[in-house]
Design an enzyme around this catalytic site. Structure first.
Site, PDB file in Angstrom:
ATOM      1  N   MET A  79       0.874  -1.322  -0.041  1.00  0.00           N
ATOM      2  CA  MET A  79       0.109   0.076   0.006  1.00  0.00           C
ATOM      3  C   MET A  79       0.735   1.203  -0.084  1.00  0.00           C
ATOM      4  SD  MET A  79      -2.465   1.927   0.213  1.00  0.00           S
ATOM      5  CE  MET A  79      -3.896   0.686   0.230  1.00  0.00           C
ATOM      6  N   CYS A  80       0.598   2.321  -0.914  1.00  0.00           N
ATOM      7  CA  CYS A  80       1.194   3.346  -1.158  1.00  0.00           C
ATOM      8  C   CYS A  80       0.146   4.384  -1.348  1.00  0.00           C
ATOM      9  CB  CYS A  80       2.237   3.425  -2.205  1.00  0.00           C
ATOM     10  SG  CYS A  80       3.465   2.230  -1.881  1.00  0.00           S
ATOM     11  N   GLY A  81       0.850   5.763  -0.941  1.00  0.00           N
ATOM     12  CA  GLY A  81       0.136   6.981  -1.214  1.00  0.00           C
ATOM     13  C   GLY A  81       1.021   7.576  -2.315  1.00  0.00           C
ATOM     14  N   SER A  93       4.604   7.121  -0.908  1.00  0.00           N
ATOM     15  CA  SER A  93       5.010   7.001   0.518  1.00  0.00           C
ATOM     16  C   SER A  93       4.323   5.498   0.719  1.00  0.00           C
ATOM     17  CB  SER A  93       3.813   7.736   1.471  1.00  0.00           C
ATOM     18  OG  SER A  93       2.607   7.498   1.160  1.00  0.00           O
ATOM     19  N   GLN A 150      10.109   3.826  -2.353  1.00  0.00           N
ATOM     20  CA  GLN A 150       9.555   4.243  -3.535  1.00  0.00           C
ATOM     21  C   GLN A 150       9.676   5.618  -3.390  1.00  0.00           C
ATOM     22  OE1 GLN A 150       6.043   2.810  -5.621  1.00  0.00           O
ATOM     23  NE2 GLN A 150       5.522   1.679  -3.644  1.00  0.00           N
TER      24      GLN A 150
END
Length: 565
Positions: free
Chosen positions: A1-3, A56, A68
């Protein structure tokens, strides 16, 4: 999971403050690492396009830290996703790293689209390919991960992509990115100034997923075979002979989907023995079935957290205490002698009942987390929740988002046994299982019964196809933005493309029987499966919408759900 966040602009001062705000908002989704990469690309008329790519990361893959955006040979990749099928991902592997290596060898939009058609899982991504000076971006075919898009305008002459916004703001016009296409922006031809705003779409190629003949390019189509005229009406929840194979196949399919979503999760930062998986748990059939299958694949010495949310709703409490006061009534009804406790909402009642059934059937530590939301807390959270759910802006959006926001925080009370005093507890689980999708795939809504009454089996088939078609544009992006604000990832076992294709391919009469009573014919196949594995009480539970089961809706009156806030 990332923003993830992406900005393309000609003037480095354009949206600089806005970019900082958006990076901060997207940073909450990935507390483990946050980085920005900047690239300058010479566009038409020798004008320089400035690219900012931010990501993020919430680390849920592999054992080694990965930062990342991914970067190699000038290529940059922001990946917000999980690959559960279609690519061999080992226990120690990072799926973003493996996918980035494959993308680095590709040049055309067609090749990129074909790659994403071979993997199954939720995702959104932004990929800059240096050699061709192209930016690729997309969401998965069901829209399980959020990606918002702002196209350049005369007032705001920059291009933005972001997992989450900062709410209603004149600096952008964010919309949910369509899931129909893999998009490609040609940077080397991008004009400067007002022309970019007025003619932006002509520099973007939209490659339809339907033209990529790959297993996971799009959801399966609903089987249009009609049942025989003498097809028997389901009479009970003991599996009849003609449904045994379908029930067994569903159990196998769902069990595998859950297994892929709960295995190989890195150890919780809370340490060994802490819960790594939680279930958004109402005690309904969907969440209970997911809890049951999760039990099969999580070590027995590790707890599973069941997150059950309840709101203090003054309007509901008043009705429970003195009853409804109708217009023209001269005196209020007699006050109830023993009104229920404020947090003993319908979902709390069924949640506690199903907790006992799970404990009998699946012995282990089940942490039933009572997430109790005082009225003042729910009202005080409106601004932040409205910002997270944007561009969703309706009363129903808010009532559902509130329930998800507080439930996914995992902050509540736990009791060691029913009569024990409650102790404060915050779930350390970063993966949350969500039962969304079963009603759409298995005919769980009242409108499926109405469709049968007005047009027979053919209308039910048509309605089920509409349900699948609408999944990408409904609530998944909103829910992802809300839940991920806590640094948590929601996973939807019912919405695996493998499960969707399996259920879509079954003849309608093997999934639902709208002729039978509620609690039997709706989601018939899932009810039979639940009964077969031993979830007797769960198998007959009737559907209840989350906002009503938790009492997050209608705190201030009877506003319609589609009214804008």
């Amino acid at each position: 999971m990332c923003g993830i966040f992406f900005c393309a602009r000609y003037d480095k001062e354009d949206c600089a403050l806005l970019s900082d705000r958006l990076k901060h908002a997207n940073g909450a989704r990935g507390p483990d690492s946050q980085t920005t990469r900047r690239v300058s690309v010479t566009g038409s008329s020798d004008a320089v396009v400035i690219l900012d790519l931010f990501a993020s990361e919430l680390r849920l893959r592999g054992r080694n830290p990965v930062v990342q955006p991914h970067e190699h040979n000038g290529n940059i990749f922001c990946w917000n996703g999980e690959i559960f099928d279609g690519m061999d991902i080992g226990k120690e592997d990072n799926d973003g790293v493996k996918l980035f290596r494959i993308l680095g060898a590709l040049d055309t939009v067609e090749q990129v689209a074909n790659v994403f058609g071979t993997i199954e899982g939720p995702y959104a991504f932004v990929y800059y390919h240096a050699a061709s000076q192209r930016v690729f971006f997309a969401r998965d075919p069901l829209g399980r991960r959020s990606l918002l898009i702002h196209k350049p305008s005369t007032r705001n002459p920059y291009f933005l992509l972001a997992s989450v916004s900062v709410g209603l703001d004149p600096s952008y016009d964010f919309q949910e990115l369509s899931t129909e296409y893999i998009y490609c922006l040609e940077l080397r031809d991008l004009p400067n100034g007002g022309e970019m705003a007025s003619n932006f779409d002509s520099y973007t190629t939209s490659f339809p997923r339907s033209s990529a003949n790959a297993l996971y390019s799009q959801p399966g189509r609903v089987n249009t075979v009609l049942p025989p005229e003498d097809w028997p009406i389901i009479a009970g929840l003991e599996t009849p002979d003609h449904l045994v194979q379908a029930v067994d196949d569903l159990i196998h399919c769902l069990d595998r989907s859950v297994e892929l979503r709960v295995r190989d999760i890195p150890q919780s930062p809370a340490g060994t023995g802490a819960a790594r998986v939680a279930v958004l748990f109402s005690g309904g059939i969907d969440s209970t079935v997911l809890a049951y299958f999760a039990h099969n694949h999580i070590p027995l010495d590790e707890p599973i957290d069941l997150l059950n949310v309840a709101f203090q709703n003054p309007r509901k409490i008043k009705v429970q205490t003195v009853g409804n006061i109708t217009k023209g009534q001269k005196r209020p009804p007699k006050q109830a002698a023993n009104p229920p406790p404020p947090y003993m909402v319908p979902d709390r009642v069924t949640g506690l009942q199903e907790l006992e059934e799970l404990r009998r059937l699946c012995p282990r530590v089940w942490n039933f987390v009572e997430v109790n939301v005082p009225y003042e807390d729910s009202q005080g959270s409106h601004a932040v929740v409205e910002s997270l759910m944007f561009p969703g802006r309706t009363v129903m959006d808010l009532s559902l988002a509130l329930a998800l926001y507080f439930a996914s925080s995992g902050k509540g009370l736990v009791r060691e046994h029913p009569n024990a005093d409650p102790a404060p507890y915050t779930s350390p689980a970063r993966v949350l299982l969500n039962g969304l999708g079963s009603d759409e795939l298995l005919g769980g809504y009242g409108r499926h019964r109405t469709a049968y009454e007005t047009g027979g089996w053919k209308s039910v088939i048509d309605e089920l196809q509409l349900e699948i078609d609408r999944i990408p544009s409904r609530n998944l992006g909103r829910d992802d933005r809300v839940i991920s604000s806590h640094g948590k990832e929601t996973r939807h076992p019912f919405l695996s493309l493998s499960v969707v294709s399996f259920l879509a391919g079954l003849p309608v009469h093997l999934k639902v029987d709208p002729r039978a009573e509620t609690g039997l014919g709706d989601k018939m196949l899932l009810r039979l499966a639940a009964r077969k594995v031993g979830l007797v009480e769960a198998s007959s539970r009737k559907k209840r919408a989350m906002q009503f089961g938790s009492h997050s809706a209608r705190m201030e009156g009877e506003k319609r759900g589609d009214v804008s806030i």
